[in-house]
Enzyme design. Structure first.
Site, mmCIF file in Angstrom:
data_model
loop_
_atom_site.group_PDB
_atom_site.id
_atom_site.type_symbol
_atom_site.label_atom_id
_atom_site.label_comp_id
_atom_site.label_asym_id
_atom_site.label_seq_id
_atom_site.Cartn_x
_atom_site.Cartn_y
_atom_site.Cartn_z
ATOM 1 N N GLY A 13 1.180 -1.557 0.042
ATOM 2 C CA GLY A 13 -0.044 -0.024 0.165
ATOM 3 C C GLY A 13 0.920 0.959 0.543
ATOM 4 N N ARG A 14 0.330 2.184 0.521
ATOM 5 C CA ARG A 14 1.278 3.649 0.274
ATOM 6 C C ARG A 14 2.497 3.444 1.045
ATOM 7 N NH1 ARG A 14 -3.448 4.508 2.449
ATOM 8 N NH2 ARG A 14 -5.102 6.062 1.151
ATOM 9 N N ILE A 15 2.621 2.836 2.237
ATOM 10 C CA ILE A 15 3.722 2.835 2.898
ATOM 11 C C ILE A 15 4.553 2.049 2.628
ATOM 12 C CG2 ILE A 15 4.633 2.535 5.185
ATOM 13 C CD1 ILE A 15 2.164 3.190 6.242
ATOM 14 N N ARG A 17 1.784 -3.840 12.992
ATOM 15 C CA ARG A 17 0.986 -4.489 13.919
ATOM 16 C C ARG A 17 1.944 -4.994 14.825
ATOM 17 N NH1 ARG A 17 -0.313 0.693 13.886
ATOM 18 N NH2 ARG A 17 -2.458 1.563 13.918
ATOM 19 N N GLU A 52 1.737 -4.958 24.107
ATOM 20 C CA GLU A 52 2.223 -3.810 23.492
ATOM 21 C C GLU A 52 1.868 -2.879 24.396
ATOM 22 O OE1 GLU A 52 2.198 -0.325 20.346
ATOM 23 O OE2 GLU A 52 2.989 -2.414 19.290
ATOM 24 N N HIS A 108 7.233 1.526 18.738
ATOM 25 C CA HIS A 108 5.273 2.245 18.330
ATOM 26 C C HIS A 108 5.885 3.674 17.822
ATOM 27 C CE1 HIS A 108 1.324 0.709 16.916
ATOM 28 N NE2 HIS A 108 2.231 2.181 16.295
HETATM 29 C C1 8YV Z 1 0.263 6.394 15.528
HETATM 30 C C2 8YV Z 1 -0.321 3.875 13.722
HETATM 31 O O1 8YV Z 1 1.289 6.549 16.450
HETATM 32 O O2 8YV Z 1 -0.875 4.993 11.881
HETATM 33 C C3 8YV Z 1 -0.984 4.335 12.409
HETATM 34 O O3 8YV Z 1 -1.501 3.426 12.027
HETATM 35 O O4 8YV Z 1 0.651 3.063 14.425
HETATM 36 C C4 8YV Z 1 0.759 5.224 14.062
HETATM 37 O O5 8YV Z 1 0.648 6.697 13.207
HETATM 38 C C5 8YV Z 1 -0.791 5.205 16.287
HETATM 39 O O6 8YV Z 1 -1.429 4.745 15.651
HETATM 40 C C6 8YV Z 1 -1.480 6.099 17.327
HETATM 41 O O7 8YV Z 1 -2.816 5.650 17.975
#
Ligand code: 8YV
Length: 327
Positions: free
Chosen positions: A158-160, A238, A267, A286
């Site tokens: 995907g994007r990332i 995740r 986590e 994270h």
């Molecule tokens: C956030 C992330 O810091 O965007 C996401 O999915 O994991 C992180 O960018 C995290 O969701 C904080 O709520």
């Protein structure tokens, strides 16, 4: 401002965005570094029209029902929203928002930095110096892996995932990827339709998929066995996409050579977890999207989603738009 619209922000947030929300709603901020307990969350959501949620909040049907019939929108501070039970929200005609796009480059920068730092054992080398073990130059100590010329296997394009791929190509890596979607452009990366094949041939494996029932424990005992013994596993997606116990075992059995994790399951990882005793593991808290600029944009987008939702308009970034009927 006193209105009949109530909004809950479950953690501390940027004051500018709290003020924006304050112009249209009565805002409660659970202004502490630590997440609210379940009991605190249940109490705080009562009567809310909007919830500004974070990854640490499980927002399910129970919470939605406690919030009550005013609840119109749950906006996640992040692109991943696996902590929000979207089906429960759709059943109740509640919109769910998230923050796609604004964190893509920041997260990709970070993921690629983690890949590089794992390759060159940076965290371990820093610990080596700090603990006084560095006595002299040793031509055969702390040898790492070359990034250039090696193969990066990206899971989730995907994007990332794509942005990480671009960085990898620029650093001379061969990039292969596995995805369920159909990318319109893969700019010279090679699609591999069989995950096992990707795992077999990658020197680095980097996870960029969302957490779903399908991706939970995507990397477990069998997958680690398939990977090259010299390979490096990087997870910035995740925690539960990787089976933590299988990973500990796999590292002990030298199925792979290194793991670098920005996310873990659970986590935070308990301080006495075996992974934390291994030199060939980097664990980070994270922080992939954690830059000042990006976190500010995420906060702003989350507030945009809430302001729209509590005023009866679909949030600009709504993940269940097709299920919402606010006629
Ligand atoms: C956030 C992330 O810091 O965007 C996401 O999915 O994991 C992180 O960018 C995290 O969701 C904080 O709520």
């Amino acid at each position: 401002m006193s209105t009949n619209l109530k909004v809950l922000i479950t953690r501390r947030q940027f004051q500018e965005q709290i003020n924006r929300l304050g112009e249209v709603a009565d805002v409660t901020v659970l202004d502490r570094p630590e997440p609210p307990t379940r009991a605190e969350l249940k109490k705080a959501v009562l009567g809310c029209s909007g919830i500004f949620a974070h990854i640490t909040d499980l927002v399910n049907g129970e919470i939605m029902d406690i919030a009550g019939k005013n609840l119109k929108v749950i906006a996640e501070f992040g692109v991943g929203y696996d902590n929000i039970k979207v089906e429960d929200a759709s059943e109740r005609n509640i919109a769910v928002g998230n923050t796609p796009g604004v964190l893509t480059e920041t997260t990709a920068d970070f993921a690629f930095a983690v890949i590089q730092s794992a390759a060159r054992r940076l965290a371990e080398s820093d610990r080596f110096v700090r603990s006084g073990q560095w006595k002299w130059f040793d031509p055969l100590d702390l040898l790492g892996l070359d990034i250039n010329g090696s193969t990066l296997g990206i899971i989730g394009f995907g994007r990332i995932g794509k942005s990480v791929a671009k960085r990898a190509l620029a650093s001379g890596m061969n990039v292969i990827y596995f995805t369920r979607s159909t990318p319109d452009d893969d700019f010279g990366c090679k699609r591999i339709n069989d995950l096992e094949e990707l795992l077999k041939i990658s020197d680095f494996v980097s996870l960029h998929c969302p957490l779903t029932d399908e991706t939970k424990n995507l990397i477990g005992t069998r997958e680690l066995e398939i990977m090259k013994p010299t390979s490096v596993l990087v997870n910035t997606s995740r925690g539960p996409t990787v089976d933590t116990n299988a990973l500990s075992d796999g590292l002990l059995k030298k199925e792979i050579s290194y793991a670098a994790l920005d996310v873990t399951d659970p986590e935070p990882i308990p301080a006495d977890h075996p992974l934390l005793r291994m030199e060939n593991v980097t664990i980070l808290p994270h922080i992939a999207s954690a830059t000042v600029g990006t976190r500010k944009k995420m906060s702003e987008m989350t507030v945009d989603n809430i302001i729209a939702g509590i005023q009866g308009k679909l949030p600009p970034h709504c993940v269940n738009a097709e299920d919402i009927n606010w006629e």
